[in-house]
Design an enzyme around this catalytic site. Structure first.
Site, short mmCIF file in Angstrom:
data_model
loop_
_atom_site.label_atom_id
_atom_site.label_comp_id
_atom_site.label_asym_id
_atom_site.label_seq_id
_atom_site.Cartn_x
_atom_site.Cartn_y
_atom_site.Cartn_z
N ALA B 143 14.70 -48.31 -3.75
CA ALA B 143 13.46 -48.23 -2.96
C ALA B 143 12.32 -49.00 -3.61
O ALA B 143 11.46 -49.54 -2.93
CB ALA B 143 13.06 -46.78 -2.77
N GLY B 144 12.30 -49.07 -4.95
CA GLY B 144 11.26 -49.81 -5.65
C GLY B 144 9.87 -49.35 -5.27
O GLY B 144 9.58 -48.16 -5.32
N SER B 145 9.04 -50.31 -4.88
CA SER B 145 7.65 -49.98 -4.56
C SER B 145 7.51 -49.30 -3.19
O SER B 145 6.45 -48.77 -2.88
CB SER B 145 6.80 -51.25 -4.57
OG SER B 145 6.69 -51.74 -5.88
N TRP B 169 13.87 -43.14 -12.17
CA TRP B 169 12.62 -43.20 -12.94
C TRP B 169 11.96 -41.83 -13.04
O TRP B 169 10.75 -41.74 -13.13
CB TRP B 169 11.63 -44.22 -12.35
CG TRP B 169 12.21 -45.57 -12.14
CD1 TRP B 169 12.26 -46.27 -10.97
CD2 TRP B 169 12.85 -46.41 -13.11
NE1 TRP B 169 12.88 -47.48 -11.14
CE2 TRP B 169 13.27 -47.59 -12.45
CE3 TRP B 169 13.12 -46.28 -14.48
CZ2 TRP B 169 13.93 -48.62 -13.09
CZ3 TRP B 169 13.79 -47.31 -15.11
CH2 TRP B 169 14.18 -48.46 -14.42
N GLU B 259 -2.61 -40.01 -10.13
CA GLU B 259 -1.77 -40.65 -11.15
C GLU B 259 -2.33 -42.02 -11.52
O GLU B 259 -2.35 -42.41 -12.67
CB GLU B 259 -0.35 -40.79 -10.60
CG GLU B 259 0.65 -41.33 -11.61
CD GLU B 259 2.04 -41.51 -11.00
OE1 GLU B 259 2.95 -41.87 -11.74
OE2 GLU B 259 2.21 -41.31 -9.79
N ARG B 260 -2.81 -42.74 -10.51
CA ARG B 260 -3.38 -44.06 -10.76
C ARG B 260 -4.60 -43.96 -11.65
O ARG B 260 -4.79 -44.76 -12.56
CB ARG B 260 -3.77 -44.71 -9.42
CG ARG B 260 -2.63 -45.45 -8.82
CD ARG B 260 -2.82 -45.73 -7.35
NE ARG B 260 -1.52 -45.92 -6.75
CZ ARG B 260 -1.26 -45.89 -5.46
NH1 ARG B 260 -2.23 -45.63 -4.60
NH2 ARG B 260 -0.05 -46.08 -5.01
#
Lengths: 368, 395
Positions: B143-145, B169, B259-260
């Protein structure tokens, strides 16, 4: 410390300034000044005086509005947005702060009767400690000899604050700009504003003309320089936002290859990066204003941080502005070039990126 | 700020500094800290020292593991100004933070915003006392981003769900007690609409983990597999879903913003709270190129720290929304620069996996490369800024 978020009063001041300047002094006004060969529009300055901006740092009992440094920065930032040229920085910010610090009357600044210039630089780089202009003792007073350069408002000023080296050390004088022996020559810089080279040939000064103490010129000048550096940082921040706004507008309308160029990811990500730089610089500039108001004696790091960041961000904003506009950005007819030229001059004035980054480094103990 | 407030804050500073100084055991103070000094808590956590455990417990007792959470949920109920002072005093006295965990950073804020009163009363104090270690199950293989393309699926079986799929991850999944995960609960709904934010016990039958070895030589991340995992719809009266069923994307978005902000602000902890500039000064750096890079980094780092403060204040006044992507983008890029510079300054000594002079700088340097990938890549952040903040048109 008060937070880095605008107070209600600050929001109102910004809105008022924005509303006035948009109408009275758009970038077109700078172009008209240039064609007329004048550094600023006296009518616009008179209106600023009327609104209390000239007295923004002058005590109320001297006719000032005494709104503080954060407020002065907001005004400077809004002026930067449309490249308004006026004696605001040299007179209302720098001279007003120096006179106040030395306990002198600044009512003629608040009333708009006096335009002040600051004469510090002698070479191509900002270096007040290297001041060599001599103030020799003569009778009860002094005779000043030497030269100054990069004097903003130098041609239109009524008064000049000049830093000189007396026997006792650096001393700040408040002189009539038309004094005998003081000659002024226009310095034709890329930003089309009023700058001058000044030559002092045995210009007479009395003890009355000394701002603060003989030998302690920096006592009044250092806070004034910090105020000026913070305000020119704010101007550069406003300039960055102005150039960036023009650029994003252009990205949304200009078509190439049948599509709006703002759809190109190569440009979108550069615009988003520039947005980030402007946001980070905004924090540094606000912090400088807050520190000057709340802990002025500890504000040096905050001010240098703001000037370093603002100089760098403005440079990026105007370079990206010209590049993203393409050929039209290179034309004199288009306003973007004015932003580029003013950014370069304001970044140099009162210390460039290297000067201020090194000051931050010293304050943080990185270098001796 | 009123003088009375200033006075109260000054008193708070004196009081908290005195308490830290009296309470903090020698094992967790007066030195630089590495990753090994992080106290994660949890059922299976092996404390690095008795002092680390005692410090966590002493802070938990006063709510200081979660200084700004309300006292009824195990926090200390500090204001932001007080919290800042607490952290400043920890830094000044060179004392390690008592507890770091995904429960504190992520699940807690999600529960505070979206949890029921019962969920908060049950789960939050377990986090603040360091009893339960949580991990986060968002990303999936392939899925990645594109985070919302969640394939892990929970089939509705009346009083429970049956979960199948895998996550990737997941930080420290092999050491975690529970996982909060994005699970698809409605396969027919549009991609953002059929996801739920689910709480799953890692000891459930059918959950397994496999660590992923990174370029840093460490394995902070795992793959996590769910094979016919039975998840009750409620744990003794507590819902296993946070927020509404099928509205988990709202919770996830809220958390991603959080989180960012956190990743954007990270980094300085790894050099013991000291600036790169000060580290270099201590080492007596004289290379003019390294020094000039350090000066620029110092300028940018201070301005970034001010920006984090400013955004926190703005967030309190109604949110900064998508602009927080800037913090993540700028903060992580800056952190990578910081470690590149420290590596250059350290020379060949810094190239060792473990160095007497620099500790575990090399693996930490390698680890920072993930900063601008995890939690949304820098490129995704720039997309968010250009599309949603600058409103540049989509193709």
């Amino acid at each position: 410390m008060t937070t880095l978020v605008a107070t209600e009063d600050e929001v109102m001041l910004r809105d008022a300034a924005h509303g006035y300047l948009d109408g009275a002094a758009p970038v077109r006004n700078l172009r008209e000044n240039r064609e007329a060969g004048r550094g600023f529009d006296p009518k616009v300055w008179a209106e600023m005086v009327e609104m209390g901006w000239a007295g923004v740092l002058v005590p109320e009992d001297q006719g000032g509005s005494d709104m503080g440094f954060a407020a002065a920065n907001i005004l400077a930032e809004e002026m930067g947005r449309t490249l308004v040229s006026s004696p605001f920085l040299s007179t209302a910010v720098i001279a007003a702060t120096a006179l106040r610090k030395a306990g002198r009357d600044a009512s003629r600044i608040a009333s708009g009767e006096a335009i002040y210039a600051l004469a510090v630089d002698e070479g191509p780089k900002f270096d007040p400690d290297g001041c060599a202009l001599r103030a020799e003792a003569a009778g009860n007073g002094f005779k000043l000899s030497g030269a100054k350069t990069f004097v903003a408002e130098g041609m239109s000023a009524d008064r000049v604050l000049v830093l000189a080296r007396a026997h006792a050390g650096l001393t700040l004088f408040d002189l009539d700009a038309r004094a005998a022996g003081l000659s002024r020559e226009k310095m034709d810089l890329v930003d089309s504003r009023d700058h001058a080279d000044l030559t002092f040939d045995d210009v007479e000064a009395t003890g009355e003309d000394v701002v603060g103490e003989v030998g302690d010129g920096m006592g009044a000048l250092a806070p004034a320089l910090r105020a000026g550096q913070a305000a020119v940082s704010a101007e550069l921040l406003g300039l960055s936002a102005g150039a960036f706004g023009m650029t994003t507008d252009y990205l949304k309308e200009r078509k190439q290859f049948g599509v709006v160029i703002g759809t190109f990811q190569a440009l979108q990500h550069r615009a988003a990066h520039l947005f980030s730089e402007i946001e980070v610089t905004t924090s540094a500039v606000m912090n400088a204003g807050r520190m000057l108001d709340e802990a002025p004696d500890e504000a040096e790091l905050a001010v240098s941080l703001a000037k370093a960041r603002a100089s760098e961000t403005a440079g990026l904003a105007v370079r990206e502005g010209v590049q993203m506009h393409g050929g039209i950005g290179m034309t004199d007819e288009y306003d973007m070039g004015f932003y580029m030229k003013r950014a370069r001059v304001a970044a140099e004035w009162l210390g460039d990126y290297g000067y201020h980054a090194a000051r931050v480094a010293r304050a943080r103990g990185m270098v001796a | 700020m009123a003088d009375g407030d200033k006075q109260a804050l000054a008193e708070f500073r004196a009081e908290i500094a005195d308490w830290i100084d009296r309470t903090a055991p020698p094992e967790i103070r007066d030195r630089d800290f590495s990753e090994d000094d992080i106290c994660w808590g949890g059922k299976r956590f092996v404390f690095a020292s008795d002092g680390q455990k005692a410090w966590m417990e002493a802070c938990a007792e006063r709510g200081l593991t979660a200084p700004m959470w309300p006292t009824e949920y195990g926090g200390a109920g500090l204001t932001r100004a007080q919290d800042k002072i607490f952290k400043e005093e920890l830094d000044r006295l060179r004392v390690k933070k008592p507890l770091d965990s995904f429960g504190l950073w992520m699940l807690g804020p999600a529960l505070l915003a979206f949890g029921t009163e019962d969920q908060k009363k049950h789960f939050l104090p377990q986090i603040t006392r360091g009893e339960i270690r949580w991990c986060q199950g968002y990303s999936e293989p392939g899925a990645g981003s594109d985070l919302a393309s969640v394939q892990t699926w929970a089939e509705d079986k009346g009083d429970h769900w049956v979960v199948n799929g895998s996550k990737i991850w997941t930080s420290y999944a092999d050491k975690a007690d529970w996982i909060f995960a994005l699970i698809r609960t409605d396969r027919d709904a549009p991609k953002h609409k059929g996801i739920s934010f689910m709480l799953i016990d890692m000891e459930s039958e059918g959950v397994s983990t496999k660590p992923i070895k990174l370029i840093s030589g460490k394995s902070p991340f795992c793959e996590t597999f769910f094979t016919n995992v039975k998840v009750p719809k409620d744990y003794d009266g507590l819902s296993s879903i946070v927020g509404e069923e099928n509205r988990g994307w709202d919770v996830a978005k809220h958390l991603l913003t959080h989180e960012r902000e956190m990743i954007g602000g990270g980094g300085s902890g790894l050099t013991g709270g000291r600036s790169v500039g000060t580290v270099l000064a201590d080492e007596g750096q004289s290379d003019p190129v390294i020094l000039s890079r350090a000066m620029k980094l110092e300028v940018d780092s201070i301005a970034m720290a001010l920006t984090l403060d400013r955004y926190k204040d703005l967030a309190k006044q109604g949110g900064v929304g998508n602009a927080s992507a800037m913090l993540k983008y700028y903060g992580t890029e800056l952190n990578k620069d910081r470690f590149e510079l420290l590596m250059s300054a350290g020379g060949s000594e810094a190239l060792k996996w473990e160095s007497d002079a620099h500790g575990t700088l090399a693996p930490e340097w390698l680890r920072t490369k993930a900063n601008s990938i995890e939690g949304g890549t820098s490129e995704v952040m720039l997309e968010i800024l250009s599309k949603r903040v600058l409103e540049l048109p989509a193709r």
